[in-house]
Write a protein that holds these residues in place. Sequence first.
Motif, short mmCIF file in Angstrom:
data_model
loop_
_atom_site.label_atom_id
_atom_site.label_comp_id
_atom_site.label_asym_id
_atom_site.label_seq_id
_atom_site.Cartn_x
_atom_site.Cartn_y
_atom_site.Cartn_z
N GLY A 520 88.57 24.31 0.76
CA GLY A 520 89.22 25.42 1.58
C GLY A 520 88.90 25.12 3.09
O GLY A 520 89.43 25.81 3.86
N LYS A 521 88.11 24.30 3.35
CA LYS A 521 87.81 23.97 4.72
C LYS A 521 87.27 22.48 5.25
O LYS A 521 87.12 21.71 4.16
N ARG A 544 95.10 25.51 0.18
CA ARG A 544 95.44 26.01 1.66
C ARG A 544 94.02 25.73 2.25
O ARG A 544 92.94 25.93 1.96
N LEU A 546 91.96 26.23 5.53
CA LEU A 546 91.67 27.38 6.28
C LEU A 546 91.00 27.29 7.50
O LEU A 546 91.52 27.45 8.63
#
Length: 769
Positions: A520-521, A544, A546
């Motif tokens: 996520g990152k 996704r 983020l």
Amino acid sequence: MIPVAEFKQFSEQQPAFKLLKPWWDVLAEYLTVAMLMIGVFGCTLQVTQDKIICLPSHEPRENLSEAPCQQLLLQGVPEQMEGLQEVSGLKNNLDLQQYSFINQLCYEKALHWYPKYFPYLVVIHTLIFMVCTSFWFKFPGTSSKIEHFTSILGKCFDSPWTTRALSEVSGENRKGHATGQATATVAAEAGPGKVGEGETEKVLTEPEKVVTEPPAVTLLDKKEGEQAKALFEKVKKFRVHVEEGDILYTMYIRQMVLKVCKFFAILVYNLIYVEKISFVVACTVETSRFTGYASFCCNHTKAHLFSKLAFCYISFVCVYGITCLYTLYWLFHRPLKEYSFRSVREETGMGDIPDVKNDFAFMLHLIDQYDPLYSKRFAVFLSEVSESRLKQLNLNHEWTPEKLRQKLQHNTKGRLELALCMLPGLPDTVFELREVEALRLEAISDITFPPGLSQLVHLQELSLIHSPARLPFSLQIFLRDRLKVIRIKCEELRESCTLRDSSLRELKQLKVLSLWSNAGKVPASVTDVAGHLQRLSLHNDGARLLALNSLKKLTVLRELELVACGLERIPHAVFSLGALQELDLKDNHLRSIEEILSFQHCRKLITLRLWHNQIAYVPEHVRKLRVLEQLYLSHNKLEALPTQLGMCSGLRLLDVTHNGLHSLPPELGLLQNLQHLALSYNALETLPDELFFCCKLRTLLLGYNQLTQLSPQVGALRSLIRLELKGNRLEALPEELGNCRGLKKAGLLVENSLYEGLPAEVREKMEEE
């Protein structure tokens, strides 16, 4: 005579079952054999000899009891019997048949049931003991597990891998822990290529010898390695199957409780009735009509022997019962449903040997009563470390250095690359190929790089595709000054391919980093190489992404790929990358690119890839990107291009294939540096004549549109070498194509009928080499 061997079937087991017979079961087995011999001996005497001998008594019937008969036996010839002796010459007038009749009748009527059936009872009780002892070896629910366990145990005990694994561990233990700390200290301080003198150098090179030393490999051939591998699988499946229940433990307790109850019952009734075994028996039967006598004194001929046998039998039963009571104490005062390999772990150094439970634990406790060495050797096949060593050995047998050299080839960067895919591990023989410059490992689970990695002195590129790996600190130091490219791809970056703070910080020469994951990152450790990382590729598998603020720290980054990261807008962190030259945002969810204006801060950006998104229009301020050279907008939802696109004077490549364009702005003719224009798979019906003012155009792709004619102005494209026209509605080609001096037949992609419609001189010119 009945041979004792006839009763062997009641207690016979497979020879391997003796491993599960502790000393008390062995003692009980010998006691049952002794008791069985007593019973068989008594039965033999009972059948082959006279059971009882009777003589008529001259005492009145009302005075007859056992006392006169006993007195006759104990006192020899008393006075009253002396008188009888005087008339002893009198005949009883009984013949042999009458005596036999009286003997049988008195045996049935007068003799107590205990001395009568004593030997048969001994045999029956002994057989019950035998059945109780061996029932769990015969019962289908338990015998199958026992047979499987003893079979596996024997193979594990005799396996050459067991001997090798234990010898390797003991050899490592003998090296001592004192040199371990010294090795770590010297490796950390000396750095790559630096070792101390004398003994220190020997310590540092020792791990490499363990990995690559040929004689160690020859101790176990390939066939033995495969057999040991099969044993590991059998042990795993057997453990899962046996640990589910405790039927063996329960069955053993039940048969032991039954034996204890049987022991008390036998002991009680034997102590009560053993006195009924008497040498003289008084017999009173109504036979006067047949013999003339109704009272008899009988002699039980085997009473003396039976009394001695009963004493021996009761003694054996007492010993047997004491062993059963001790067994019950052992069963209920020890946690037999749990087995710990703590001592084995401490002795062998295999700290990953798991503890077991239920029936598996119970059988191992019984094995320890036989010989603890079996459990120790069996534990080798419960260790994952041991299994991984075996897999590594088999892998080294299969992938020899010669076989690996056949897979060497140069990659796109010109480096000599070794690519390995879907192997159970990383062969140690890889590190014998010192010439390798790039190492690509794909779908290889749980890699731990050994010290032998330091032998790859020319290694510059490392790719880990779905291959989680652990890199010791000493090897990080080694790679620090060598590794220039690293690619990592995995399902879950946070779990299986976590980059520790020290993992990248030490790679001072790292220029290229590729990460495939679904995180996520952006991993925080990426910023550790911000000072020298030039290319970063993040493939997020559609998840996704983020948190992208950490990208701002990559001040010298030249190329950035954010592929399948679930982006809906262009990340603002990208606009802070002043050194950025190429940006790829493929396979995201971009609908609007209004932020494209901020790219003017990226003064060095020359390549922008926005393909495979959902972009519906290009904003007018695209004109600000004057230094942009390559723009990829294929596989989007564009229906028109802005006229301001013609102000991107530096544009050399424009790709807008697979969209819905119906027309082109004439301002495209202002792109005097344009060399590659891709317009295939749209809905174009006409082309503006201004398009052919792009005199430097070398590639023009117009395939699969709705063009009905091609302007003669195409002849102005003197540098054109590739022209695609297939899939349109053209009826003829302009003869001005002959003016395109660089265009040859191989570069003209068009239907054969259209090509044949060109003038002959034009075709001859195109077919010239």
